[in-house]
Design a protein around this motif. Structure first.
Motif, PDB file in Angstrom:
ATOM      1  N   LEU A 357       1.103  -0.978  -0.154  1.00 32.73           N
ATOM      2  CA  LEU A 357      -0.140  -0.148  -0.100  1.00 32.73           C
ATOM      3  C   LEU A 357       0.597   1.318   0.100  1.00 32.73           C
ATOM      4  CD1 LEU A 357      -3.022   0.198   2.030  1.00 32.73           C
ATOM      5  CD2 LEU A 357      -2.127   2.292   1.484  1.00 32.73           C
ATOM      6  N   PHE A 364       2.243   6.076  -6.690  1.00 36.63           N
ATOM      7  CA  PHE A 364       1.447   7.258  -7.659  1.00 36.63           C
ATOM      8  C   PHE A 364       1.926   9.171  -7.442  1.00 36.63           C
ATOM      9  CE2 PHE A 364      -2.341   5.225  -8.848  1.00 36.63           C
ATOM     10  CZ  PHE A 364      -2.045   4.138  -8.683  1.00 36.63           C
ATOM     11  N   LEU A 365       2.078   9.042  -6.141  1.00 37.45           N
ATOM     12  CA  LEU A 365       2.944   9.933  -6.023  1.00 37.45           C
ATOM     13  C   LEU A 365       3.896  11.282  -6.942  1.00 37.45           C
ATOM     14  CD1 LEU A 365       2.411  10.028  -2.056  1.00 37.45           C
ATOM     15  CD2 LEU A 365       1.540  12.176  -3.339  1.00 37.45           C
ATOM     16  N   TYR A 368       1.971  11.084  -9.658  1.00 45.69           N
ATOM     17  CA  TYR A 368       1.414  13.104  -8.975  1.00 45.69           C
ATOM     18  C   TYR A 368       1.899  13.936  -9.421  1.00 45.69           C
ATOM     19  CZ  TYR A 368      -2.511  15.268  -6.608  1.00 45.69           C
ATOM     20  OH  TYR A 368      -3.568  16.580  -6.213  1.00 45.69           O
ATOM     21  N   LYS A 372       1.315  17.860 -10.991  1.00 45.47           N
ATOM     22  CA  LYS A 372       0.937  18.728 -10.929  1.00 45.47           C
ATOM     23  C   LYS A 372       1.600  20.104 -10.873  1.00 45.47           C
ATOM     24  CE  LYS A 372      -3.041  19.335  -7.612  1.00 45.47           C
ATOM     25  NZ  LYS A 372      -3.329  20.333  -8.108  1.00 45.47           N
ATOM     26  N   MET A 428       9.936  23.085  -3.606  1.00 42.14           N
ATOM     27  CA  MET A 428       9.097  23.579  -4.269  1.00 42.14           C
ATOM     28  C   MET A 428       8.482  24.945  -3.295  1.00 42.14           C
ATOM     29  SD  MET A 428       5.794  23.601  -2.457  1.00 42.14           S
ATOM     30  CE  MET A 428       5.683  22.072  -1.461  1.00 42.14           C
ATOM     31  N   TRP A 434       7.678  29.446  -6.820  1.00 39.25           N
ATOM     32  CA  TRP A 434       7.012  28.498  -6.880  1.00 39.25           C
ATOM     33  C   TRP A 434       5.486  29.586  -5.966  1.00 39.25           C
ATOM     34  CZ3 TRP A 434       4.187  24.662  -7.267  1.00 39.25           C
ATOM     35  CH2 TRP A 434       5.112  23.706  -8.550  1.00 39.25           C
TER      36      TRP A 434
ATOM     37  N   SER B 323       2.935  27.498  -4.422  1.00 39.76           N
ATOM     38  CA  SER B 323       3.170  26.445  -3.217  1.00 39.76           C
ATOM     39  C   SER B 323       2.284  25.559  -2.909  1.00 39.76           C
ATOM     40  CB  SER B 323       4.641  27.093  -3.383  1.00 39.76           C
ATOM     41  OG  SER B 323       4.537  27.730  -2.052  1.00 39.76           O
ATOM     42  N   PHE B 326       0.329  23.167  -3.853  1.00 39.25           N
ATOM     43  CA  PHE B 326       0.921  22.022  -3.903  1.00 39.25           C
ATOM     44  C   PHE B 326       1.124  21.489  -3.216  1.00 39.25           C
ATOM     45  CE2 PHE B 326       4.704  19.926  -4.897  1.00 39.25           C
ATOM     46  CZ  PHE B 326       4.477  19.216  -6.149  1.00 39.25           C
ATOM     47  N   LEU B 327       1.545  21.972  -1.862  1.00 36.48           N
ATOM     48  CA  LEU B 327       1.713  21.223  -0.517  1.00 36.48           C
ATOM     49  C   LEU B 327       0.954  20.479  -0.287  1.00 36.48           C
ATOM     50  CD1 LEU B 327       4.021  20.994   2.102  1.00 36.48           C
ATOM     51  CD2 LEU B 327       3.066  22.401   3.099  1.00 36.48           C
ATOM     52  N   SER B 329      -2.491  19.949  -1.980  1.00 33.10           N
ATOM     53  CA  SER B 329      -2.464  18.632  -2.555  1.00 33.10           C
ATOM     54  C   SER B 329      -1.766  17.051  -2.568  1.00 33.10           C
ATOM     55  CB  SER B 329      -2.048  18.538  -4.198  1.00 33.10           C
ATOM     56  OG  SER B 329      -3.370  20.030  -4.374  1.00 33.10           O
ATOM     57  N   ILE B 330      -0.442  17.556  -1.891  1.00 35.96           N
ATOM     58  CA  ILE B 330       0.225  16.107  -2.067  1.00 35.96           C
ATOM     59  C   ILE B 330       0.527  15.665  -0.171  1.00 35.96           C
ATOM     60  CG2 ILE B 330       2.936  15.154  -1.571  1.00 35.96           C
ATOM     61  CD1 ILE B 330       2.592  17.700  -3.614  1.00 35.96           C
ATOM     62  N   LEU B 331      -0.328  16.756   0.442  1.00 36.46           N
ATOM     63  CA  LEU B 331      -0.462  16.483   1.824  1.00 36.46           C
ATOM     64  C   LEU B 331      -1.831  15.658   1.800  1.00 36.46           C
ATOM     65  CD1 LEU B 331       1.942  18.317   4.640  1.00 36.46           C
ATOM     66  CD2 LEU B 331       2.591  16.818   3.375  1.00 36.46           C
ATOM     67  N   ARG B 333      -3.099  13.970   0.157  1.00 34.17           N
ATOM     68  CA  ARG B 333      -2.960  12.439  -0.722  1.00 34.17           C
ATOM     69  C   ARG B 333      -2.547  11.488   0.521  1.00 34.17           C
ATOM     70  NH1 ARG B 333      -4.667  15.663  -4.371  1.00 34.17           N
ATOM     71  NH2 ARG B 333      -6.572  14.878  -2.581  1.00 34.17           N
ATOM     72  N   TYR B 334      -1.471  11.984   1.184  1.00 28.40           N
ATOM     73  CA  TYR B 334      -0.967  11.003   1.974  1.00 28.40           C
ATOM     74  C   TYR B 334      -1.333  10.702   3.350  1.00 28.40           C
ATOM     75  CZ  TYR B 334       4.249  11.014   0.570  1.00 28.40           C
ATOM     76  OH  TYR B 334       4.888  10.276   0.503  1.00 28.40           O
ATOM     77  N   ALA B 337      -4.505   8.272   1.994  1.00 29.55           N
ATOM     78  CA  ALA B 337      -3.328   6.957   1.886  1.00 29.55           C
ATOM     79  C   ALA B 337      -3.317   6.349   2.966  1.00 29.55           C
ATOM     80  CB  ALA B 337      -1.887   7.163   2.022  1.00 29.55           C
ATOM     81  N   PHE B 364      -5.944   8.137  -5.758  1.00 32.84           N
ATOM     82  CA  PHE B 364      -5.315   9.090  -6.357  1.00 32.84           C
ATOM     83  C   PHE B 364      -5.592   8.868  -7.465  1.00 32.84           C
ATOM     84  CE2 PHE B 364      -1.148   8.774  -3.848  1.00 32.84           C
ATOM     85  CZ  PHE B 364      -1.755   8.863  -2.677  1.00 32.84           C
TER      86      PHE B 364
END
Lengths: 449, 449
Positions: A357, A364-365, A368, A372, A428, A434, B323, B326-327, B329-331, B333-334, B337, B364
């Motif tokens: 998992l 994926f990240l 992703y 992004k 970033m 950014w 930024s 972006f941060l 979006s990524i967190l 996704r974490y 999960a 995802f």
């Protein structure tokens, strides 16, 4: 999108130097006929192609290209019964089919798509255009055999193979007007063999002439099999993308290009191949489920190699689309998930499941964060932050499967992917570009225009 | 990016109508003082702010804004000992601090960032500028109490609360030149109480005047607590993003905006909040691991609600960054999960693991396809293909946890997310806009002959 532009392509040359692979215009370059490259690249704007062929090669060329419906264009063939009267005479034979200004190209020449676009740019202007290559000694041109042009102040002074002074190579690419046929007839009264060079030189005496520079875009008069081989190599090197990962660059791409060249001659579309390759993922998946890890690893690497083929074929045929790239990206992500799912199902332990998992999440990240960043800045990550692409991930899984340390490798994959994602976040947050403020408004009207 | 521009903000009004929440300029609007909204929005370009305060409110305003270092600007305070001499006199008090052209704004007015940007656009031009709102009866303006402007052919004919003819509302926003102080002195010789309207009308008699239209951008003279309440409501509605999912729109956003308003007054930055919220994900994660599914479900929904706060606070404070998005979006996704991992670890069965893995993949891919589409077309999916956003996914998990059908709900999540992804692929393959060739050979001239 498509207008009633016409193009004449001269294919009546003998091409004896190609032996079994001839006639030249249909000799395979990256799997598809040389002349088909040109036809495909012009097909977005040119409706009808008039191919002047010889009695000798007519059957083979027509057998190969047909009426053009396979490529989505209309092709008519005109037989030059007197190839010895040279290509100026061939051009004249197109007259009954020509309704207005038209493009003239050579059937045994390769032209980069950007060069053809530049030519099409000139279509709206009056006058006749000759595309010249200003690079003396440009690697792909053999000076002794090339036709040269001497042009001063946009006046055509001289053209031919053996002229004393010259400043351009003739690329065999023109925009002409029907008045050119009158010039050919005039020349025909005094001599039998008429070259396009003769015609152009004569025509420029009375008509406004413009010289378009090829601007370093690739083109080639493919004269020998050695030329063909060199060109193929040059084009192949162009398939290595800047975003390619290490494994892709050093291994996958070298094989996939050869496979793509083989596949290009078949009718399979890039999107069909994308879907086909996705289903192929079920092979390593099933093998991982059955815990045949060595074989599964091998097939994972095969998948990774073939992964490049859909895009390559699209580029060979000049039919890359945004939707194709999108489909490919998404099915690749499904493929990533499927392979790790296979490993998880194979082991059937909670521990491996949790690792799997996290591996999916990391995998994926990576994709992703790329998407992004592209959405926000229009570029991708570079340097170490660009690592752990699909090529490397599948390579690690292959290694794990083959060596028997599959769980350990999966764990390594987890660590490395999330490390790279962390790097990307750090990059970033610290990059000034950014941090630029996005102009937002709290005003509902401004938010919903 | 920052120039040595100066802005004068008049805060010496009495604001008795605000009671305990006054003085007006520091009454909280979405958690931060009214005047701080204006200062923040101008802060990218204005270096120094001169705030004219009264003896009565000086302590409170200065206590609230300090020297401006918290916001990243310089603020100086000038006390108007005679508020009864009105705001024209207040303006005059700024004279010793002013070095060149400057912006004049009202401390109890709210201005949309776009309106202020429009004003800054005019800074390079000579002359003095008045921003007028041409919308008669625009909902946020009370006609009877508003100052009106009558301007014909860019000449200022009249300005005041009770003028017979008018075509603009005065927004209290100006670009002025130091010569304005001379005009105030001239007026001061004949009367004690001088309004800014008097000054502007007199000044326009001799100096070149320009009227900038507010172009429908939101502004408001916040006169009563009722005004404040109405404006807050209006601004809140602006937080509902077009991309918000159903659950977000109908439930999450309504609560999160209130929470954001509370949080905005503290120094926490949006990025800090993003990271904080990520760590908060460990609460539902741990609860799912311990199989306290009902409580875990509740905390999942709380997380989902709070998820909007970082972005909202950034927008309230006008400090949204690429930024930051972006941060976030990524967190997110974490976080996605992590929650599914918690469920998987809690159940410890291979079956749930496989479902969890597919749920992560589906989850995802929803985000990934959005990012990819944005990267390629600059837009997101609409309609049914836009479903199964984070709000809906977390809502389903909450439902599953609370009702005890967690595995079934997870399975539903798998089906629905992958269904939406399939829809997106279908939409993309069939849409003409998507299928456009990526290697563009499009020539505008050839396309439009």
């Amino acid at each position: 999108m498509k207008y009633s532009l016409q193009a004449v392509i001269l294919c009546a040359g003998r091409g004896s130097r190609f032996g079994k692979r001839g006639p030249k215009p249909v000799a395979r370059l990256l799997g598809i006929p040389i002349v088909e490259h040109t036809i495909r690249k012009l097909s977005a704007h040119v409706e009808e192609f008039v191919l002047i062929v010889s009695r000798d090669n007519q059957r083979k060329i027509e057998g190969c290209l047909g009426d053009g419906s396979r490529i989505g264009v209309k092709i008519v063939y005109v037989i030059n019964e007197h190839p010895e009267r040279e290509n100026g005479y061939s051009l004249w034979l197109a007259q009954p089919y020509i309704r207005g200004r038209f493009i003239l190209a050579m059937g045994d020449h390769y032209y980069d798509v950007k060069l053809l676009e530049k030519l099409l740019d000139g279509f709206g202007k009056p006058g006749f255009f000759v595309v010249g290559d200003p690079q003396p000694g440009g690697s792909q041109v053999k000076e002794a055999e090339a036709t040269k042009i001497f042009s001063v102040n946009n006046k055509l002074v001289d053209i031919g193979k053996n002229i004393p002074r010259w400043n351009y190579f003739d690329t065999g690419l023109f925009i002409l007007e029907p008045t050119i046929f009158k010039t050919i007839e005039r020349l025909g009264r005094v001599k039998q063999a008429i070259s396009v060079s003769d015609v152009v030189l004569e025509h420029a005496k009375t008509e406004p002439f413009f010289l378009l520079s090829s601007d370093g875009h690739l083109w080639m008069d493919i004269d020998t099999l050695e030329d063909l081989r060199r060109l193929e190599e040059k084009l192949r090197s162009g398939f290595f993308k800047r975003d390619d990962g290490f494994i892709s660059k050093k291994f996958n791409r070298k094989i996939s290009i050869r496979v793509s060249t083989m596949f290009a001659r078949f009718g399979v579309t890039p999107n069909q191949l994308t879907v086909l390759l996705f289903f192929f993922t079920f092979v390593p998946f099933t093998l991982f489920v059955l815990q045949k890890n060595i074989l599964a690893g091998v097939f994972t690497q095969i998948l990774s190699v073939l992964d490049g083929c859909d895009g390559e074929i699209a580029r060979i045929k000049n039919i890359t689309t945004r939707s194709g790239g999108f489909l490919d990206s998404i099915l690749d992500r499904y493929g990533d998930a499927l392979i790790i799912l296979g490993i998880v199902v194979g082991y059937k332990t909670a521990q491996v499941s949790a690792i799997g998992l996290l591996a999916i999440a990391g995998s994926f990240l990576i994709s992703y964060t790329n998407a992004k960043k592209e959405a926000v800045t229009g570029t991708r990550f570079r340097g170490f932050a660009s690592q752990m692409g699909r090529d490397m991930r599948l390579f690690l899984i292959m290694l794990g499967g083959v060596t028997g340390y599959l769980v350990e490798t999966l764990l390594l994959l987890v660590v490395l992917t999330h490390l790279v994602v962390a790097l990307r976040i750090a990059e970033m947050v610290h990059s000034k570009g950014w941090a630029t403020q996005a102009v937002t408004s709290l005003n509902p009207r401004a938010n919903h225009p």
